[in-house]
Design a protein around this motif. Structure first.
Motif, mmCIF file in Angstrom:
data_model
loop_
_atom_site.group_PDB
_atom_site.id
_atom_site.type_symbol
_atom_site.label_atom_id
_atom_site.label_comp_id
_atom_site.label_asym_id
_atom_site.label_seq_id
_atom_site.Cartn_x
_atom_site.Cartn_y
_atom_site.Cartn_z
ATOM 1 N N ALA A 76 -1.190 10.097 -11.558
ATOM 2 C CA ALA A 76 -0.847 10.424 -10.503
ATOM 3 C C ALA A 76 0.366 9.828 -10.488
ATOM 4 C CB ALA A 76 -2.377 10.421 -9.085
ATOM 5 N N GLN A 77 0.723 9.104 -10.546
ATOM 6 C CA GLN A 77 1.849 7.567 -9.830
ATOM 7 C C GLN A 77 3.233 8.362 -10.025
ATOM 8 O OE1 GLN A 77 4.527 6.092 -11.901
ATOM 9 N NE2 GLN A 77 3.774 6.639 -13.966
ATOM 10 N N LYS A 78 3.071 10.011 -11.214
ATOM 11 C CA LYS A 78 4.349 10.547 -11.712
ATOM 12 C C LYS A 78 4.701 11.795 -10.935
ATOM 13 C CE LYS A 78 2.867 9.537 -16.851
ATOM 14 N NZ LYS A 78 3.229 9.876 -18.436
ATOM 15 N N ARG A 79 4.203 12.214 -9.731
ATOM 16 C CA ARG A 79 4.103 12.881 -9.310
ATOM 17 C C ARG A 79 3.825 12.237 -7.802
ATOM 18 N NH1 ARG A 79 -1.343 13.913 -11.409
ATOM 19 N NH2 ARG A 79 -2.761 14.105 -9.935
ATOM 20 N N SER A 80 4.357 11.172 -6.966
ATOM 21 C CA SER A 80 3.862 10.753 -5.868
ATOM 22 C C SER A 80 4.404 9.522 -5.586
ATOM 23 C CB SER A 80 2.355 11.094 -5.179
ATOM 24 O OG SER A 80 1.735 10.530 -3.952
ATOM 25 N N ILE A 81 5.676 9.481 -4.714
ATOM 26 C CA ILE A 81 6.270 8.070 -4.660
ATOM 27 C C ILE A 81 5.207 7.136 -4.342
ATOM 28 C CG2 ILE A 81 6.554 8.568 -2.500
ATOM 29 C CD1 ILE A 81 9.567 7.179 -3.143
ATOM 30 N N ASN A 82 3.871 7.618 -3.564
ATOM 31 C CA ASN A 82 2.952 6.636 -2.481
ATOM 32 C C ASN A 82 2.743 6.393 -4.382
ATOM 33 O OD1 ASN A 82 1.918 5.525 -0.124
ATOM 34 N ND2 ASN A 82 0.204 7.463 -0.058
ATOM 35 N N VAL A 83 1.610 7.357 -4.574
ATOM 36 C CA VAL A 83 0.741 6.120 -5.990
ATOM 37 C C VAL A 83 1.532 5.615 -6.365
ATOM 38 C CG1 VAL A 83 -0.913 7.037 -7.362
ATOM 39 C CG2 VAL A 83 -0.397 8.678 -5.573
ATOM 40 N N ARG A 84 3.119 6.252 -6.603
ATOM 41 C CA ARG A 84 4.206 5.311 -7.686
ATOM 42 C C ARG A 84 4.011 4.109 -6.518
ATOM 43 N NH1 ARG A 84 5.946 3.843 -12.171
ATOM 44 N NH2 ARG A 84 8.248 2.516 -12.185
ATOM 45 N N GLY A 85 3.976 3.514 -5.316
ATOM 46 C CA GLY A 85 4.131 2.063 -5.495
ATOM 47 C C GLY A 85 2.953 1.434 -5.360
ATOM 48 N N ALA A 86 2.107 1.521 -5.001
ATOM 49 C CA ALA A 86 0.121 1.206 -5.901
ATOM 50 C C ALA A 86 0.649 0.749 -6.642
ATOM 51 C CB ALA A 86 -0.824 2.535 -4.968
ATOM 52 N N TYR A 87 0.882 1.920 -7.576
ATOM 53 C CA TYR A 87 1.086 1.302 -9.223
ATOM 54 C C TYR A 87 1.500 0.811 -9.491
ATOM 55 C CZ TYR A 87 2.024 2.711 -13.793
ATOM 56 O OH TYR A 87 1.753 2.936 -15.750
ATOM 57 N N VAL A 88 2.738 0.345 -8.989
ATOM 58 C CA VAL A 88 3.747 -0.590 -8.954
ATOM 59 C C VAL A 88 2.771 -1.675 -8.957
ATOM 60 C CG1 VAL A 88 6.227 -2.085 -8.354
ATOM 61 C CG2 VAL A 88 6.195 0.560 -8.818
ATOM 62 N N LEU A 96 12.515 -0.145 -3.013
ATOM 63 C CA LEU A 96 12.620 0.417 -2.198
ATOM 64 C C LEU A 96 14.301 0.855 -2.262
ATOM 65 C CD1 LEU A 96 12.792 -3.273 -0.424
ATOM 66 C CD2 LEU A 96 11.540 -0.815 -0.147
ATOM 67 N N ARG A 97 15.113 1.093 -3.344
ATOM 68 C CA ARG A 97 15.335 1.661 -3.571
ATOM 69 C C ARG A 97 15.859 3.195 -3.708
ATOM 70 N NH1 ARG A 97 18.403 0.152 -8.942
ATOM 71 N NH2 ARG A 97 19.114 -1.835 -7.468
ATOM 72 N N GLU A 98 14.226 3.366 -4.718
ATOM 73 C CA GLU A 98 13.900 4.630 -4.750
ATOM 74 C C GLU A 98 14.113 5.528 -3.426
ATOM 75 O OE1 GLU A 98 10.675 7.774 -6.908
ATOM 76 O OE2 GLU A 98 10.671 5.594 -7.050
ATOM 77 N N VAL A 99 13.006 4.508 -1.731
ATOM 78 C CA VAL A 99 12.292 4.969 -0.580
ATOM 79 C C VAL A 99 14.061 5.301 0.169
ATOM 80 C CG1 VAL A 99 12.493 4.196 1.504
ATOM 81 C CG2 VAL A 99 9.966 3.763 -0.720
ATOM 82 N N VAL A 100 15.399 4.441 -0.049
ATOM 83 C CA VAL A 100 16.663 4.924 0.494
ATOM 84 C C VAL A 100 17.134 5.123 -0.398
ATOM 85 C CG1 VAL A 100 18.692 4.023 0.398
ATOM 86 C CG2 VAL A 100 16.543 2.032 0.966
ATOM 87 N N SER A 101 16.710 5.805 -1.449
ATOM 88 C CA SER A 101 17.338 7.539 -1.804
ATOM 89 C C SER A 101 17.063 8.340 -1.376
ATOM 90 C CB SER A 101 17.329 7.432 -3.528
ATOM 91 O OG SER A 101 17.427 8.551 -3.856
#
Length: 305
Positions: free
Chosen positions: A146-158, A205-210
């Protein structure tokens, strides 16, 4: 964000919200075990990992709430819906990670400078760290798709990935303490946990800013898209191109397309629009695209062209 029903992927095919909820349950249980283990063993590294998991638990709650909000439909005021809620959730997660890193580093340095009379029960520390490692590995596996398609889940994954590495560091420190009696390994492991958090937080944070700056998604080049569109029959020029993303996996595209007069005169606009939108969907995975078809010479009357 796109929620999908369970499929052949098994439990990993569950919706993002369900995956986040399961991961939150795992994190909460392990956090309690680690806190108890840290108190009983006197391990700073174990306590730091527990604090990290507490922060991740809060971040997962934020991510879960954000995913629920993001699922709300669009309306006349929020014409793109609430998908940006995922981005704000990721922003909060990144800030929490940075604050956590500073706190752990300060305490780790203090322990190294002034070890104190505290003893560390290495065996208990090791047992609890192994439990944390196994649980974090399970949560990481659940979120990996799921983290590959959602930045939100990506944050949790990280963050779960950070927990996994933190547990590994605690395991190493516990083995050192058990075999050599060098208790300073506990503080060293704490500093390692702090050091590995910082680059992960900065990357998130860099991805969020982008996304918030409405930059073109990574790997998507405007010139390449323009060249694809120019291959369509009847297209003379493509200008005023804009491409951004609402959140990870949700790109948006707009462009002005100059077409031959025959296309507009013969009623070929609909077919051309379908061809252009299909080109973006097939080659660039852009589902939301808007085109303004215009005759040659029209761009001269646009002050921003």
């Amino acid at each position: 964000m796109h929620d999908h029903a369970p499929d052949a992927a098994g439990i990993r095919g569950a919706s993002n919200r369900r995956l986040l909820a399961i991961s939150l349950g795992i994190t909460a249980i392990v956090m309690v075990v680690q806190i108890v283990g840290a108190v009983l063993s006197g391990s700073l590294a174990l306590l730091a990992d527990a604090v990290h998991m507490f922060t991740d638990g809060a971040a997962l709650v934020i991510a879960l709430v954000a995913s629920i909000v993001a699922a709300r439909p669009a309306n006349d005021r929020r014409t793109f819906g609430y998908q940006r809620a995922e981005v704000f959730g990721a922003l909060v997660n990144g800030v929490i990670l940075l604050v956590l890193a500073v706190g752990i580093a300060v305490e780790g340095v203090r322990r190294l400078a002034d070890p104190g009379p505290e003893e560390v029960a290495g065996t208990l520390m090791l047992v609890v760290a192994v439990i944390g490692f196994v649980a974090n590995a399970a949560a990481l596996w659940l979120l990996s798709a799921a983290q590959k398609r959602s930045i939100n889940v990506r944050g949790a994954y990280v963050e779960v990935l950070g927990d996994l590495l933190g547990s590994a560091a605690v395991i190493v420190a516990a083995i050192v303490i058990v075999t050599t009696g060098w208790t300073a390994a506990d503080a060293v492991a704490s500093l390692f946990i702090a050091a590995m958090i910082v680059p992960r937080a900065i990357a998130l944070l860099r991805e969020v800013v982008s996304v918030l700056a409405e930059s073109a998604p990574r790997g998507m080049h405007v010139q390449e898209i323009r060249e694809h569109l120019l291959r369509a029959t009847g297209v003379v020029d493509v200008h005023d191109v804009h491409v951004w993303q609402l959140t990870r996996g949700a790109p948006v595209f707009t462009a002005h397309v100059v077409v031959e007069d025959e296309v507009l005169r013969d009623g070929g606009s609909g077919a051309l629009l379908s061809e252009l939108q299909g080109c973006l969907a097939d080659h660039f995975d852009v589902e939301h695209s808007t085109f303004q078809l215009e005759p040659a010479g029209h761009a001269e009357h646009e002050p921003h062209a």
